[in-house]
Scaffold this active site. Structure first.
Site, short mmCIF file in Angstrom:
data_model
loop_
_atom_site.label_atom_id
_atom_site.label_comp_id
_atom_site.label_asym_id
_atom_site.label_seq_id
_atom_site.Cartn_x
_atom_site.Cartn_y
_atom_site.Cartn_z
NE ARG A 1 33.61 54.06 37.93
CZ ARG A 1 33.51 53.68 39.20
NH1 ARG A 1 34.29 54.22 40.12
NH2 ARG A 1 32.64 52.75 39.55
NE ARG B 1 28.08 51.94 40.32
CZ ARG B 1 28.78 53.05 40.10
NH1 ARG B 1 28.45 53.86 39.12
NH2 ARG B 1 29.81 53.33 40.86
CE LYS C 1 32.67 53.01 48.41
NZ LYS C 1 31.55 53.54 47.62
NE ARG D 1 32.59 58.48 40.14
CZ ARG D 1 32.52 57.50 41.03
NH1 ARG D 1 32.82 57.71 42.30
NH2 ARG D 1 32.09 56.31 40.67
NE ARG E 1 30.26 47.46 45.71
CZ ARG E 1 31.19 48.32 45.28
NH1 ARG E 1 32.43 48.19 45.63
NH2 ARG E 1 30.84 49.31 44.51
P1 AMP Z 1 33.41 50.82 42.67
O1 AMP Z 1 34.55 51.45 41.93
O2 AMP Z 1 33.78 50.40 44.06
O3 AMP Z 1 32.16 51.66 42.62
O4 AMP Z 1 33.07 49.46 41.88
C1 AMP Z 1 32.66 49.47 40.54
C2 AMP Z 1 31.99 48.15 40.19
O5 AMP Z 1 32.92 47.07 40.41
C3 AMP Z 1 30.80 47.78 41.08
O6 AMP Z 1 29.59 48.37 40.61
C4 AMP Z 1 30.79 46.27 40.96
O7 AMP Z 1 30.27 45.86 39.70
C5 AMP Z 1 32.27 45.93 40.96
N1 AMP Z 1 32.78 45.73 42.34
C6 AMP Z 1 33.71 46.48 43.00
N2 AMP Z 1 33.95 46.00 44.23
C7 AMP Z 1 33.14 44.91 44.37
C8 AMP Z 1 32.89 44.00 45.42
N3 AMP Z 1 33.52 44.09 46.62
N4 AMP Z 1 31.98 43.01 45.21
C9 AMP Z 1 31.35 42.88 44.02
N5 AMP Z 1 31.52 43.72 43.00
C10 AMP Z 1 32.41 44.73 43.15
#
Ligand code: AMP
Length: 213
Positions: A160, A171, A13, A127, A88
């Site tokens: 990360r 996840r 993404k 990654r 989400r």
């Molecule tokens: P991402 O970088 O989008 O994979 O997000 C990393 C982490 O941030 C996720 O595993 C969640 O813990 C948190 N996170 C990011 N976006 C959201 C969202 N829209 N709702 C809830 N948690 C989020």
């Protein structure tokens, strides 16, 4: 143009969003990036989010919706945006519907990047991203030219903390249980396009362009 980019963690993404941003001159709004920035700066929001993020769980909807509502007030989002990692959950999608309604705006596309789980685990554990510019690498199929440093600005690459195998499995489960069902939220509006997220970055982007143009 206002786009949602849905897809499991590791589907690409962030990479695809950056290419769309460049070509269509719109902004990327990544809730994951915003949360990580809050953590780096040690804000209260960042501290609250940390425990959820480290376990691969979702940050509470109220926190996310408050953060997004604040971003939506920024004038730089006027020309359009791509939402990466948001919404989400169903309450987040409802909250987004309300935010858009308040601004008398509508979504144009909901793109769903599909990638099988085995490939996602392989991608995520390998990654790495630049600690400064955020450019994303993969040690297996898109490594940096010099080990451990960014090709673009020479900054160190970081792994990360939520890209470990154990957290990744959680996840993926969270995505299946809470995020993928959002397809049903947007399908009745005729906005959803499924995109095959396997293969090379350029081919995937070409599929996205066909939908957007
Ligand atoms: P991402 O970088 O989008 O994979 O997000 C990393 C982490 O941030 C996720 O595993 C969640 O813990 C948190 N996170 C990011 N976006 C959201 C969202 N829209 N709702 C809830 N948690 C989020």
């Amino acid at each position: 143009m206002r786009i949602i980019l849905l897809g499991p963690p590791g589907a690409g993404k962030g990479t695809q969003a950056k290419m769309i941003v460049k070509d269509f001159k719109i902004r990327q709004l990544s809730t994951g990036d915003l949360l990580r920035e809050n953590r780096r700066q040690g804000t209260d929001l960042g501290k609250e989010a940390q425990k959820f993020m480290d376990g691969g769980d979702l940050v509470p909807d109220s926190v996310i919706l408050g953060m997004v509502a604040k971003e939506f007030k920024k004038p730089e989002l006027k020309p359009g945006y791509i939402l990466d990692g948001f919404p989400r959950t169903c309450p987040q999608a409802d909250g987004l519907d309300q935010l858009l309604k308040d601004q008398d705006l509508a979504l144009d596309h909901v793109l769903v990047l599909d990638v099988p789980d085995s490939e996602l685990v392989r991608r995520l554990t390998a990654r790495r991203s630049c600690s400064e510019c955020g450019h994303i690498y993969n040690l297996v199929f898109n490594p940096p030219k010099s080990e451990g440093v960014c090709d673009h600005d020479g900054s160190p690459l970081v792994h990360r903390s939520d890209d470990t195998e154990e957290t990744v499995v959680n996840r993926l489960k969270v995505y299946k249980d809470q995020t993928r069902p959002l397809i049903d939220h947007y399908n009745p509006q005729g906005l959803v396009r499924l995109i095959d997220g396997t293969g090379n970055v350029k081919d995937i982007y070409d599929c996205i362009l066909k939908v957007l143009k």
